[in-house]
Motif scaffolding. Structure first.
Motif, PDB file in Angstrom:
ATOM      1  N   LEU A 145      -2.262   0.962  -4.762  1.00 25.24           N
ATOM      2  CA  LEU A 145      -1.231  -0.366  -4.311  1.00 25.24           C
ATOM      3  C   LEU A 145      -0.896  -0.489  -4.683  1.00 25.24           C
ATOM      4  CD1 LEU A 145      -3.915  -3.710  -3.856  1.00 25.24           C
ATOM      5  CD2 LEU A 145      -2.516  -2.568  -2.316  1.00 25.24           C
ATOM      6  N   PHE A 146       0.668  -0.717  -4.910  1.00 24.54           N
ATOM      7  CA  PHE A 146       2.313  -0.733  -5.759  1.00 24.54           C
ATOM      8  C   PHE A 146       3.319  -1.974  -5.856  1.00 24.54           C
ATOM      9  CE2 PHE A 146       1.068   3.830  -4.249  1.00 24.54           C
ATOM     10  CZ  PHE A 146       0.502   4.522  -5.783  1.00 24.54           C
ATOM     11  N   TYR A 147       3.682  -1.882  -6.644  1.00 25.84           N
ATOM     12  CA  TYR A 147       4.173  -3.033  -6.562  1.00 25.84           C
ATOM     13  C   TYR A 147       6.552  -2.946  -7.215  1.00 25.84           C
ATOM     14  CZ  TYR A 147       3.358  -3.574 -12.333  1.00 25.84           C
ATOM     15  OH  TYR A 147       3.470  -3.607 -12.867  1.00 25.84           O
ATOM     16  N   TRP A 148       6.868  -3.270  -6.855  1.00 24.29           N
ATOM     17  CA  TRP A 148       8.523  -3.516  -7.180  1.00 24.29           C
ATOM     18  C   TRP A 148       7.951  -3.632  -8.480  1.00 24.29           C
ATOM     19  CZ3 TRP A 148      10.358  -0.116  -4.254  1.00 24.29           C
ATOM     20  CH2 TRP A 148      10.395  -0.054  -2.772  1.00 24.29           C
ATOM     21  N   SER A 149       8.734  -2.985  -9.324  1.00 28.55           N
ATOM     22  CA  SER A 149       9.525  -3.529 -10.831  1.00 28.55           C
ATOM     23  C   SER A 149      10.682  -4.839 -10.651  1.00 28.55           C
ATOM     24  CB  SER A 149       9.249  -2.849 -11.987  1.00 28.55           C
ATOM     25  OG  SER A 149      10.595  -2.131 -11.626  1.00 28.55           O
ATOM     26  N   GLU A 150      10.656  -5.673 -12.214  1.00 21.69           N
ATOM     27  CA  GLU A 150      11.607  -6.278 -11.954  1.00 21.69           C
ATOM     28  C   GLU A 150      12.950  -6.372 -11.700  1.00 21.69           C
ATOM     29  OE1 GLU A 150      10.886  -9.637 -13.746  1.00 21.69           O
ATOM     30  OE2 GLU A 150       8.524  -9.755 -13.114  1.00 21.69           O
ATOM     31  N   THR A 151      13.249  -4.931 -12.469  1.00 21.73           N
ATOM     32  CA  THR A 151      14.842  -4.665 -12.137  1.00 21.73           C
ATOM     33  C   THR A 151      13.787  -3.314 -11.013  1.00 21.73           C
ATOM     34  OG1 THR A 151      14.347  -2.605 -13.949  1.00 21.73           O
ATOM     35  CG2 THR A 151      14.640  -4.480 -14.368  1.00 21.73           C
TER      36      THR A 151
ATOM     37  N   GLU B 137       1.089  -1.327  -0.360  1.00 21.46           N
ATOM     38  CA  GLU B 137      -0.153   0.167   0.027  1.00 21.46           C
ATOM     39  C   GLU B 137       0.954   1.478  -0.004  1.00 21.46           C
ATOM     40  OE1 GLU B 137      -2.919   0.342   3.270  1.00 21.46           O
ATOM     41  OE2 GLU B 137      -4.108  -1.809   2.653  1.00 21.46           O
ATOM     42  N   GLY B 138       0.964   2.280  -0.701  1.00 17.95           N
ATOM     43  CA  GLY B 138       1.117   3.417  -0.717  1.00 17.95           C
ATOM     44  C   GLY B 138       1.484   4.010   0.635  1.00 17.95           C
ATOM     45  N   SER B 139       0.746   4.135   1.104  1.00 19.52           N
ATOM     46  CA  SER B 139       0.737   4.784   3.157  1.00 19.52           C
ATOM     47  C   SER B 139       1.794   4.216   3.267  1.00 19.52           C
ATOM     48  CB  SER B 139      -0.699   5.173   3.645  1.00 19.52           C
ATOM     49  OG  SER B 139      -1.114   2.868   4.042  1.00 19.52           O
ATOM     50  N   LEU B 140       2.398   2.674   3.639  1.00 17.37           N
ATOM     51  CA  LEU B 140       3.122   1.803   4.105  1.00 17.37           C
ATOM     52  C   LEU B 140       4.443   2.765   3.921  1.00 17.37           C
ATOM     53  CD1 LEU B 140       1.462  -1.225   3.895  1.00 17.37           C
ATOM     54  CD2 LEU B 140       2.287   0.346   6.049  1.00 17.37           C
ATOM     55  N   LEU B 141       5.067   2.893   2.772  1.00 12.02           N
ATOM     56  CA  LEU B 141       6.290   3.128   2.116  1.00 12.02           C
ATOM     57  C   LEU B 141       6.496   4.303   2.752  1.00 12.02           C
ATOM     58  CD1 LEU B 141       8.983   2.053   1.561  1.00 12.02           C
ATOM     59  CD2 LEU B 141       7.941   2.552  -1.651  1.00 12.02           C
ATOM     60  N   VAL B 142       5.604   5.135   2.179  1.00 17.39           N
ATOM     61  CA  VAL B 142       5.508   6.745   3.135  1.00 17.39           C
ATOM     62  C   VAL B 142       5.892   6.576   4.211  1.00 17.39           C
ATOM     63  CG1 VAL B 142       4.203   9.160   3.601  1.00 17.39           C
ATOM     64  CG2 VAL B 142       3.934   7.446   1.636  1.00 17.39           C
TER      65      VAL B 142
ATOM     66  N   TYR C 251       1.424   8.866  -6.816  1.00 19.45           N
ATOM     67  CA  TYR C 251       1.454   8.257  -6.323  1.00 19.45           C
ATOM     68  C   TYR C 251       0.604   8.735  -4.693  1.00 19.45           C
ATOM     69  CZ  TYR C 251       4.250   5.433  -2.446  1.00 19.45           C
ATOM     70  OH  TYR C 251       3.871   4.463  -1.448  1.00 19.45           O
ATOM     71  N   GLU C 252       0.062   7.703  -4.856  1.00 23.93           N
ATOM     72  CA  GLU C 252      -0.962   8.112  -3.513  1.00 23.93           C
ATOM     73  C   GLU C 252      -0.042   7.715  -2.211  1.00 23.93           C
ATOM     74  OE1 GLU C 252      -5.222   7.039  -4.878  1.00 23.93           O
ATOM     75  OE2 GLU C 252      -3.862   7.604  -6.426  1.00 23.93           O
ATOM     76  N   ASP C 253      -0.230   8.371  -1.080  1.00 22.70           N
ATOM     77  CA  ASP C 253      -0.445   8.103   0.575  1.00 22.70           C
ATOM     78  C   ASP C 253      -1.537   7.887   1.142  1.00 22.70           C
ATOM     79  OD1 ASP C 253       0.480   8.146   2.847  1.00 22.70           O
ATOM     80  OD2 ASP C 253       0.658  10.035   2.748  1.00 22.70           O
ATOM     81  N   GLY C 254      -2.085   6.660   0.260  1.00 20.68           N
ATOM     82  CA  GLY C 254      -3.440   5.900   0.680  1.00 20.68           C
ATOM     83  C   GLY C 254      -2.814   4.442   0.870  1.00 20.68           C
TER      84      GLY C 254
ATOM     85  N   GLU D 235       9.673   6.786 -13.281  1.00 18.65           N
ATOM     86  CA  GLU D 235      11.095   6.574 -13.879  1.00 18.65           C
ATOM     87  C   GLU D 235      10.624   4.826 -13.928  1.00 18.65           C
ATOM     88  OE1 GLU D 235      14.443   7.214 -11.260  1.00 18.65           O
ATOM     89  OE2 GLU D 235      13.481   9.166 -10.334  1.00 18.65           O
ATOM     90  N   GLY D 236       9.740   4.148 -13.137  1.00 20.28           N
ATOM     91  CA  GLY D 236       9.153   2.796 -13.566  1.00 20.28           C
ATOM     92  C   GLY D 236       9.220   2.180 -12.113  1.00 20.28           C
ATOM     93  N   ILE D 237      10.601   2.264 -10.906  1.00 22.82           N
ATOM     94  CA  ILE D 237      10.817   1.506  -9.796  1.00 22.82           C
ATOM     95  C   ILE D 237      10.049   0.883  -9.474  1.00 22.82           C
ATOM     96  CG2 ILE D 237      12.366   1.646  -8.094  1.00 22.82           C
ATOM     97  CD1 ILE D 237      14.130   3.529  -9.513  1.00 22.82           C
ATOM     98  N   ILE D 238       9.069   1.688  -8.911  1.00 18.66           N
ATOM     99  CA  ILE D 238       7.568   0.907  -8.791  1.00 18.66           C
ATOM    100  C   ILE D 238       6.492   1.095  -9.426  1.00 18.66           C
ATOM    101  CG2 ILE D 238       8.485   0.937  -6.249  1.00 18.66           C
ATOM    102  CD1 ILE D 238       6.736   3.638  -6.135  1.00 18.66           C
ATOM    103  N   LYS D 239       5.916   0.701  -9.744  1.00 22.04           N
ATOM    104  CA  LYS D 239       5.018   0.638 -10.260  1.00 22.04           C
ATOM    105  C   LYS D 239       3.470   0.380  -9.679  1.00 22.04           C
ATOM    106  CE  LYS D 239       7.241  -1.509 -14.698  1.00 22.04           C
ATOM    107  NZ  LYS D 239       6.840  -1.726 -15.824  1.00 22.04           N
ATOM    108  N   SER D 240       1.885   1.048 -10.337  1.00 29.80           N
ATOM    109  CA  SER D 240       1.007   1.197  -9.480  1.00 29.80           C
ATOM    110  C   SER D 240       0.450   0.185 -10.585  1.00 29.80           C
ATOM    111  CB  SER D 240      -0.215   1.924  -9.948  1.00 29.80           C
ATOM    112  OG  SER D 240      -1.425   1.923  -9.441  1.00 29.80           O
ATOM    113  N   ILE D 241      -0.862  -0.985  -9.325  1.00 26.71           N
ATOM    114  CA  ILE D 241      -1.255  -1.759  -9.589  1.00 26.71           C
ATOM    115  C   ILE D 241      -2.926  -0.611 -10.484  1.00 26.71           C
ATOM    116  CG2 ILE D 241      -3.329  -3.719  -8.935  1.00 26.71           C
ATOM    117  CD1 ILE D 241      -1.164  -4.507  -7.808  1.00 26.71           C
ATOM    118  N   GLY D 242      -3.423  -0.820 -11.760  1.00 21.11           N
ATOM    119  CA  GLY D 242      -4.583  -0.169 -12.371  1.00 21.11           C
ATOM    120  C   GLY D 242      -3.611   0.941 -12.484  1.00 21.11           C
TER     121      GLY D 242
END
Length: 92
Positions: free
Chosen positions: A69-75, A19-24, A63-66, A51-58
């Protein structure tokens, strides 16, 4: 440690989802001198998303502080060293 999980959405399975808020939370806790506010952490994470380091589901471009959902890109970096990377990025 950042809580990550696997999520299936739209017929696709995503690994290392958070979740976006957890990384914040993590950035402001680990590096309060660099990220004294949630807004400062969110600004950095917006550029990390761009930059594509993380990506958004959807496929959100914001980037939302809420609960978005986001995920780490393969690289990309892993969650465990993201705060270090963020510190280095803000020193430039």
């Amino acid at each position: 440690m950042l809580k990550v999980f696997t999520k299936t959405w739209g017929g696709k399975t995503y690994e290392k989802v958070f979740e976006g808020s957890l990384l914040v939370d993590k950035l402001t806790e680990k590096s309060p001198e660099r990220f004294p506010t949630r807004e400062k952490a969110t600004e950095l994470l917006q550029s990390v998303l761009k930059e594509g380091i993380i990506k958004s589901i959807g496929r959100s471009r914001l980037y939302e502080d809420g609960s978005q959902l986001f995920y780490w890109s393969e690289t990309s970096q892993t969650p465990s060293n993201m705060a270090t990377t963020a510190n280095l990025r803000t020193q430039v």
